[in-house]
Each structure stands twice: as structure tokens, then as C-alpha cells.
Design a protein around this motif. Structure first.
Motif, PDB file in Angstrom:
ATOM      1  N   VAL A 161      37.690  42.679  35.055  1.00 63.58           N
ATOM      2  CA  VAL A 161      37.322  41.059  35.589  1.00 63.58           C
ATOM      3  C   VAL A 161      36.072  41.248  36.192  1.00 63.58           C
ATOM      4  O   VAL A 161      35.495  41.952  37.127  1.00 63.58           O
ATOM      5  CB  VAL A 161      38.126  40.770  36.627  1.00 63.58           C
ATOM      6  N   ASP A 217      42.020  36.701  39.214  1.00 61.57           N
ATOM      7  CA  ASP A 217      43.260  36.838  38.251  1.00 61.57           C
ATOM      8  C   ASP A 217      44.499  37.466  38.893  1.00 61.57           C
ATOM      9  O   ASP A 217      44.366  38.446  39.554  1.00 61.57           O
ATOM     10  CB  ASP A 217      42.872  37.718  37.005  1.00 61.57           C
ATOM     11  N   HIS A 236      42.696  44.833  32.475  1.00 56.75           N
ATOM     12  CA  HIS A 236      41.583  44.516  31.858  1.00 56.75           C
ATOM     13  C   HIS A 236      40.526  44.361  33.182  1.00 56.75           C
ATOM     14  O   HIS A 236      41.058  44.174  34.206  1.00 56.75           O
ATOM     15  CB  HIS A 236      41.588  43.202  31.156  1.00 56.75           C
ATOM     16  N   ALA A 250      38.979  48.043  29.391  1.00 54.26           N
ATOM     17  CA  ALA A 250      40.508  47.658  28.755  1.00 54.26           C
ATOM     18  C   ALA A 250      41.486  48.872  29.277  1.00 54.26           C
ATOM     19  O   ALA A 250      41.108  50.071  29.077  1.00 54.26           O
ATOM     20  CB  ALA A 250      40.376  47.627  27.133  1.00 54.26           C
ATOM     21  N   THR A 283      42.772  44.650  36.360  1.00 55.65           N
ATOM     22  CA  THR A 283      43.925  44.269  36.915  1.00 55.65           C
ATOM     23  C   THR A 283      45.068  45.128  36.404  1.00 55.65           C
ATOM     24  O   THR A 283      44.743  45.966  35.648  1.00 55.65           O
ATOM     25  CB  THR A 283      44.271  42.921  36.083  1.00 55.65           C
ATOM     26  N   ASP A 326      33.198  37.725  33.315  1.00 55.08           N
ATOM     27  CA  ASP A 326      34.269  37.133  32.226  1.00 55.08           C
ATOM     28  C   ASP A 326      35.580  37.452  32.610  1.00 55.08           C
ATOM     29  O   ASP A 326      35.934  38.381  33.420  1.00 55.08           O
ATOM     30  CB  ASP A 326      33.933  37.890  30.832  1.00 55.08           C
ATOM     31  N   THR A 354      44.644  42.309  41.189  1.00 54.09           N
ATOM     32  CA  THR A 354      43.335  42.746  40.768  1.00 54.09           C
ATOM     33  C   THR A 354      43.070  43.788  41.778  1.00 54.09           C
ATOM     34  O   THR A 354      42.942  43.479  42.936  1.00 54.09           O
ATOM     35  CB  THR A 354      42.172  41.584  40.784  1.00 54.09           C
ATOM     36  N   HIS A 373      37.954  38.455  31.099  1.00 56.37           N
ATOM     37  CA  HIS A 373      38.354  39.760  30.165  1.00 56.37           C
ATOM     38  C   HIS A 373      37.111  40.314  29.961  1.00 56.37           C
ATOM     39  O   HIS A 373      36.365  39.882  29.021  1.00 56.37           O
ATOM     40  CB  HIS A 373      39.233  39.382  29.009  1.00 56.37           C
ATOM     41  N   GLU A 374      36.989  41.444  30.543  1.00 57.40           N
ATOM     42  CA  GLU A 374      35.559  42.402  30.008  1.00 57.40           C
ATOM     43  C   GLU A 374      36.275  43.694  30.252  1.00 57.40           C
ATOM     44  O   GLU A 374      37.330  44.198  30.799  1.00 57.40           O
ATOM     45  CB  GLU A 374      34.425  42.176  30.973  1.00 57.40           C
ATOM     46  N   HIS A 433      51.463  43.703  25.703  1.00 54.01           N
ATOM     47  CA  HIS A 433      50.091  43.451  26.010  1.00 54.01           C
ATOM     48  C   HIS A 433      49.688  44.698  26.638  1.00 54.01           C
ATOM     49  O   HIS A 433      50.625  45.214  27.250  1.00 54.01           O
ATOM     50  CB  HIS A 433      49.695  42.130  26.445  1.00 54.01           C
TER      51      HIS A 433
END
Length: 358
Positions: free
Chosen positions: A294, A228, A292, A303, A319, A297, A337, A299-300, A288
Motif C-alpha cells: 500500500v 486500507d 498487498h 504481493a 496488508t 497506489d 495494514t 495495490h502495489e 485472493h
């Protein structure tokens, strides 16, 4: 059992005899096998993958750490296992079950003398395990990142006045797949001009023109693992306001990266970037989270958000992606990332982040 399954088995509470995992992603994480259907039943000493005739032969050859059983019917195969292994309490992967599926499994368990736990505790245990990446997982993310970066570098020379967003997105996906990616991490974002004010804008027929910012939020999929990355470029020229906003986001992202370290709460990383943007006069224009996790998934956990109490640990992959979005004008986002380490982080992104005018 393999190491991942043994670890999960050791984490199960005393009041559970078994765990039932059904999500495609978590079945892949624990067995290495990819399928659209399957049930992974884990006891304290054994693991069983139940799958139908479409996948049975492949699963026998490819699955790691568990016995593969042909699923004749869920009632029969799962019921016989519950009874033969003297299972009395089964933890369910609650977030993966539909209500109908849960009711069916609960009924099967009940018919064979067992009860099901649907509290979500199993989901939390799996998330806790998956949040720390192994070296093999990190290697796959790095490979996905390199493919992503190379695709972007090869696409940038194609940017000229009149090229449309959709074509840029298609070029990126083609180049990623040609380089060996299994697919793309998500619907690629390649947007220009006013549309850059939308964090998740959708590429369309909008064409690049001089004075535009162009935002690429992109990622490749390799061995099931995602990359990402976001870069924002300018085409032709930029205004003083565009330069100022870009520099603020650039500095905020740098502060966020500097805050990443084992032992630091995720909300502190978010605050490092967010406070800088707000103090620069752009409160309300960064909505936002700063980042998150990575992995399998896109988004995992964890957070990297204002309310996240999760404390970063070495081996987490997250990220850092602050942005400023001015509706009707433009937006800027920069995203890397990184792998969390004891003394900071290892940035997996290598492309420059200074403002580049194409």
C-alpha cells in the motif's frame, strides 16, 4: 535533484543515459507535483519536468528537485533536451505508455540520435525504490488510517434494521472527506448478508437485517497515500456457523500478522494464514492473496501471495487480509495494514477485531 531522483539516477544501468517517466503516480512520487499530464526526464545529473501551460506556474512553485520546462510540443521540447544533453539511450516507463505514445517518443528519440529501451527495466527500478517507504510516507498512511477508523466508528451507530448498504458507504465517504481526506482509496465496500460472500461486492439497495454479517472494506486518501482496512460485524445475532467461520478467519489473520517480519518471504506470510483456513476445512473458499503493498497506489508491490518470492524488508507497508467466502450464505474478511520491521511488524490498525454484534 532531490534524494529520490538521485537514488533512481544511481540505479540506472550503464547502458542508459536517461529515464523518461510519464505516469501520474510516479511523477508525483519523484517531484511532489500532481498533474494529469507531464514528462519527467531524468539524466545522471539533472532532472526536467515538462508540462503544459495549465500546470506550468503551479509546477514551478511546487515541484521539488527538477527544472520545470514549458511543453510547447513534445517533439520540440523533448527533442531539444535529448540533443542538448547528448542523450543516446533513454529508458521508458514501459507500463505507463500506450503503444501510440511509445511509438511517438521512440520516433522523437530516433530523430535526435537516441534509442529507447522498452524492456520494463525502469519500471522494476522504480518499484524497487517505492517498495520501501520513507518515514514521511508512513506518516501519511497513518493519517489516512486514522481518518478511516474514525469514520467507521462514527458510522457504526447508524446501523439498524433497514439501513441500506449504499447509505452506509456514502456516510463513510462523507465523514472521511469532512475529516480532511483528499478522497477515498477506492470504491468503498459496505455490504451485508449474502453479499458478504463476494470479496469485492458493490454497495446497493440491499438493507441490513438481523442475523447479517456486514463487511466494510474501506480506506481514505491523504497526501496521495492510501489506507486500507476491513472489518466484519454482525447485526442482531449470529449462528454457530457464523461464529465458527469468524473465529477461523480471526485466528488465520493473527497467524499471518505473526509471520510478517523482515527477511521472511511473502509467500510464507500467505501460507501462514491460508494453510490454517484450508486445514479448518475451507479450502477453495479463500481465493485472493493474503495481502498487498500500500502506498501511492492502493495495490502495489509487494504481493503477499502464494507464489510471491519477494522477501519482506523493513519499511515495506503491506496488508494482511485473509477471508472465507461461502456463496449464497455469507463471508468474513479481516484486514490490517502493517509496517514491516526487523523483529515483526507495526500494526497501523487500532480497531478491535473480535466478533462484535451490533
Amino acid at each position: 535533484m532531490n534524494e529520490k531522483l538521485r537514488l533512481l539516477a544511481s540505479m540506472m544501468p550503464e547502458n542508459a543515459d536517461a529515464a523518461l517517466i510519464i505516469s501520474n503516480t510516479n511523477r508525483r512520487y519523484f517531484t511532489g507535483f500532481v498533474s494529469s499530464l507531464g514528462y519527467l526526464l531524468l539524466t545522471r545529473n539533472e532532472a526536467f519536468l515538462l508540462t503544459d501551460s495549465r500546470y506550468f506556474e503551479a509546477a514551478q512553485k511546487q515541484t521539488s528537485g527538477c527544472e520545470v520546462l514549458l511543453l510547447s510540443s513534445l517533439s520540440k521540447t523533448l527533442g531539444e533536451l535529448i540533443k542538448s544533453k547528448n542523450i543516446k539511450n533513454v529508458m521508458l516507463e514501459a507500463s505507463a505508455f500506450t503503444l501510440n505514445e511509445a511509438n511517438k517518443v521512440i520516433s522523437i528519440a530516433d530523430e535526435n540520435g537516441a534509442k529507447c529501451q522498452t524492456t520494463g527495466e525502469l519500471d522494476d527500478l522504480i518499484s524497487e525504490q517505492r517498495i520501501i517507504k520513507t518515514s514521511d510516507e508512513i506518516d501519511k498512511i497513518i493519517l489516512a488510517q486514522r481518518i478511516t477508523e474514525n469514520a467507521l466508528k462514527e458510522t457504526l451507530p447508524l446501523i439498524k434494521e433497514g439501513v441500506c448498504e449504499r447509505d452506509l458507504a456514502l456516510e463513510l465517504e462523507y465523514k472521511m472527506r469532512k475529516a480532511g481526506a483528499d478522497g477515498i482509496s477506492f470504491d468503498l465496500i459496505a455490504i451485508a448478508g449474502e453479499k458478504t460472500s463476494m470479496p469485492h461486492g458493490v454497495p446497493g439497495d440491499n438493507c441490513v437485517k438481523p442475523g447479517d454479517f456486514i463487511t466494510f472494506d474501506i480506506g481514505a486518501l491523504c497526501g496521495g497515500y492510501h489506507s486500507d482496512m476491513t472489518r466484519t460485524y454482525a447485526y442482531g445475532f449470529v449462528s454457530d456457523k457464523q461464529k465458527r467461520v469468524y473465529q477461523i478467519v480471526y485466528d488465520a489473520q493473527k497467524l499471518g500478522l505473526e509471520a510478517v517480519k523482515s527477511g521472511v518471504a511473502c509467500k510464507e506470510v500467505d501460507s501462514a494464514a491460508r494453510d490454517y483456513i484450508y486445514h479448518a476445512g475451507f479450502e477453495g473458499y479463500f481465493g485472493h492473496s493474503t495481502g498487498h503493498g500500500v502506498g501511492l497506489d492502493i495495490h502495489e508491490m509487494p504481493a503477499v501471495s502464494p507464489k510471491s518470492e519477494t522477501v519482506l524488508q523493513s519499511g515495506m507497508v503491506v496488508t494482511v487480509e485473509p477471508g472465507i467466502y461461502l456463496p449464497g450464505e455469507f463471508g468474513v474478511r479481516i484486514e490490517d495494514t502493517v509496517v514491516v520491521s526487523t523483529d515483526g511488524c507495526i500494526n497501523l490498525s487500532t480497531l478491535p477485531k473480535e466478533l462484535i454484534i451490533l
